[in-house]
Structures are given as C-alpha cells and as structure tokens.
Design a protein around this motif. Structure first.
Motif, PDB file in Angstrom:
ATOM      1  N   ASN A 161       1.361 -13.377 -13.676  1.00  0.00           N
ATOM      2  CA  ASN A 161      -0.843 -14.316 -13.716  1.00  0.00           C
ATOM      3  C   ASN A 161      -0.316 -14.900 -13.456  1.00  0.00           C
ATOM      4  OD1 ASN A 161      -1.615 -14.402 -16.375  1.00  0.00           O
ATOM      5  ND2 ASN A 161      -0.531 -15.667 -17.555  1.00  0.00           N
ATOM      6  N   PHE A 162      -2.364 -14.384 -12.959  1.00  0.00           N
ATOM      7  CA  PHE A 162      -2.763 -15.081 -11.516  1.00  0.00           C
ATOM      8  C   PHE A 162      -3.629 -15.666 -11.437  1.00  0.00           C
ATOM      9  CE2 PHE A 162       0.303 -11.693  -9.209  1.00  0.00           C
ATOM     10  CZ  PHE A 162       0.341 -12.233  -8.194  1.00  0.00           C
ATOM     11  N   ARG A 163      -4.319 -17.061 -11.147  1.00  0.00           N
ATOM     12  CA  ARG A 163      -5.437 -17.688 -11.121  1.00  0.00           C
ATOM     13  C   ARG A 163      -6.437 -17.024 -10.637  1.00  0.00           C
ATOM     14  NH1 ARG A 163      -3.026 -23.120 -12.090  1.00  0.00           N
ATOM     15  NH2 ARG A 163      -2.040 -22.865 -14.279  1.00  0.00           N
ATOM     16  N   VAL A 164      -7.435 -16.790 -11.142  1.00  0.00           N
ATOM     17  CA  VAL A 164      -8.432 -16.330 -10.297  1.00  0.00           C
ATOM     18  C   VAL A 164      -9.903 -17.349 -10.956  1.00  0.00           C
ATOM     19  CG1 VAL A 164      -7.678 -13.893 -10.546  1.00  0.00           C
ATOM     20  CG2 VAL A 164      -9.512 -14.730 -12.015  1.00  0.00           C
ATOM     21  N   ASN A 165     -10.911 -16.958  -9.712  1.00  0.00           N
ATOM     22  CA  ASN A 165     -12.085 -17.470  -9.814  1.00  0.00           C
ATOM     23  C   ASN A 165     -13.610 -16.980  -9.039  1.00  0.00           C
ATOM     24  OD1 ASN A 165     -12.140 -18.628  -7.510  1.00  0.00           O
ATOM     25  ND2 ASN A 165     -11.715 -20.656  -7.902  1.00  0.00           N
ATOM     26  N   GLU A 166     -14.014 -17.496  -9.087  1.00  0.00           N
ATOM     27  CA  GLU A 166     -15.285 -16.677  -8.776  1.00  0.00           C
ATOM     28  C   GLU A 166     -15.175 -16.590  -6.907  1.00  0.00           C
ATOM     29  OE1 GLU A 166     -15.750 -19.722  -9.185  1.00  0.00           O
ATOM     30  OE2 GLU A 166     -16.820 -20.987  -8.880  1.00  0.00           O
ATOM     31  N   HIS A 167     -14.597 -17.088  -6.495  1.00  0.00           N
ATOM     32  CA  HIS A 167     -13.940 -16.901  -5.036  1.00  0.00           C
ATOM     33  C   HIS A 167     -13.067 -15.400  -4.359  1.00  0.00           C
ATOM     34  CE1 HIS A 167     -16.352 -20.721  -4.709  1.00  0.00           C
ATOM     35  NE2 HIS A 167     -15.712 -21.344  -5.330  1.00  0.00           N
TER      36      HIS A 167
END
Ligand code: GLN
Length: 286
Positions: free
Chosen positions: A83-89
C-alpha cells in the motif's frame, strides 16, 4: 440511510457525472468511508450508515465528480501487493509499472546482476512515490540497498513517508536526474516522464489535471529523459549492470536504438499484461 441505498445513490451520481467505472468508484469510496468489506456489505446491506459517514461519503462523491482521482481522495494506491501513500505531488503508481519491477526481480533471481560488497544496489531515477525502489527492496530475497532520486522535494517527502510506513530502509536524494547521485549500482530502474508534451492535452482529466505534469511530460518527442538517462547511467553502473526503463507502448524501437547506440548489450523489450511493449532493458559492459 442503509449501506445499500447509500451505495446505489453514489453509483447513480457518479454515472450521471460521466465518471468512468462509476460502480467501482462508488464502492471503493463507500469502503473507504465506512471501513466495511464487501463480505460484510453483502451480509448486512440494510445496516444504517452514520450521519458522519454519510456526510463524508457526500464529500468524497463531490470530489470524484470533479474528476479528482480516487487515489487522491483515499490517499493510497496498491502496487506490487503493497500500500503506497499518494497525493497530488506524485504520479499515482500504475499497474503497468509492475512489469518493470517484475522484470528486475527476475534478473535478480537469475543471478544475472553484479553486486558490490555482497550487496545489490538499486537506483530508482524519478522515484516519485518511491513505488519502484521500495517494492524492489521489499520483495528481493538478496541483501540490497537503494537510492531514489527525484527533482521534486515534495515527491520525495511522499517517498520517505512510504519507506517509513512499509518499514523499508532506503535513501532519497533531490536533484535533476544524476545531479546529486553518488556511487555505483547493480541496476538503474526508471519510469521517467515519457508523454510528448502535445499529447498530454488529450489524456483523461484525472491524469491531465491531477497527476503532476512534471511526472508526465517527456518534452517534444517524449524521449528527452530516455536520451539523458541512457547516456548518463553508463557512469553509474557496475560492470555488467542493468538499466531498465519503462516506456510508452510505441517507444520500444526508439529507446532500444538509443541503448544500442550508447553501447548497451543484450537489449530486450518486455511486454505488459495487455500485450503492449512496456519495458526496455539491457546491460552495460565497459
Ligand atoms: N517512479 C514513479 C512511478 O513509477 C514515478 C514516475 C514519474 O514520476 N514519472 O510511479
């Protein structure tokens, strides 16, 4: 409102807004908000959702209708079983990229990869969320270490967080490609930006507006980063070390040619699960 009705309502609203795979999206968002599994849903579809859950679901649906990617709403994406955390960056990890990691793991298993001080050393160029490097380090059975490089400090913050959450030790460095990279590697892996600038405008909204443009844009012909990485990697590879590149489905020929011209040998193309060319790799013998 019951779980069943909440889901039906969500599905209908996403469908009306033209969101692709409205049913799946409505489901994932419901799961995200209520924490309920599919089995639990079917066991008791008439269970009431709380007011707070209903409100949060509303909020998620509104964001999804604006074509904010599901993964930016839930904050995560699965990749190589992790599970990888992601955001708009960061670029949202894609299933296609698993082809690259699987190929690299196969080479390691075949013991085809040189080591230094008994260890495999990986460099993930344009690491973004860190998904390539961290899944390599997580899944390999051999002693290994690695560095992820990226031009974006904000992306590296996400990669560092992922390393911590997954309990994987890795180093991350900021720089324009090899600018701040030191050392020598068994393998250099990269999924660089490879979409020709003019093509970006034709992509779906989720990608065009919400993935970082600098993670997509391969400049005029899409090959800018391949030219630089193919050339500059030679200095950073151990004797017989591998360079593995994810490519767009129509770039195999040109990227293979770049690698041949730069003196790489055993240059090969690997297809993804859809049968499209997806990875070009080869080794460098000085
Ligand atoms: N390495 C990351 C990935 O494959 C990011 C790639 C990029 O930003 N182009 O998802």
């Amino acid at each position: 409102m019951t779980l069943k009705d909440t889901y039906a309502d969500g599905k209908q609203r996403l469908e009306q807004a033209g969101v692709p795979e409205a049913d799946l999206n409505a489901w994932y968002l419901l799961e995200y908000v209520t924490g309920i599994s599919r089995a639990a849903f079917y066991a008791d579809p008439d269970r009431e959702v709380t007011k707070a859950q209903k409100e949060q679901y509303e909020d998620c649906l509104k964001r999804r209708v604006r074509r904010i990617p599901l993964q930016h709403i839930t904050g995560e994406q699965e990749f190589m079983g992790l599970n990888f955390r992601v955001n708009e960056h960061v670029l949202i990890p894609r299933q296609d990229t698993e082809t690259l990691v699987e190929q690299a793991l196969d080479l390691l298993k075949a013991k085809a990869v040189p080591r230094t001080e008994q260890k495999c050393r990986f460099l993930d160029m344009c690491t973004g969320s860190g998904c390539i490097l961290l899944s390599m380090l997580f899944h390999t059975r051999y002693p290994a270490s690695g560095i992820g490089a990226d031009i974006s400090e904000k992306a590296l913050a996400v990669a560092r967080e992922n390393a911590e959450v997954l309990g994987v030790k890795a180093d991350f460095i900021q720089g324009d490609l090899f600018e701040n990279v030191k050392g020598i590697f068994s393998m250099i892996l990269s999924n660089p930006p490879y979409i020709p600038s003019a093509v970006i405008e034709t992509l779906q909204e989720e990608v065009r507006l919400h993935d970082p443009r600098e993670a997509l844009d391969g400049k005029e012909d899409g090959l800018y980063f391949y030219r630089r990485i193919v050339e500059e990697s030679r200095e950073y590879l151990l004797q017989g070390g591998y360079l593995l590149l994810e490519i767009g489905h129509d770039q195999a020929e040109e990227v293979s040619r770049l690698m041949h011209r730069a003196g790489y040998s055993d240059v090969r193309v690997k297809k993804d699960l859809a049968g499209l060319d997806r990875v070009v790799y080869g080794r460098y013998i000085k």
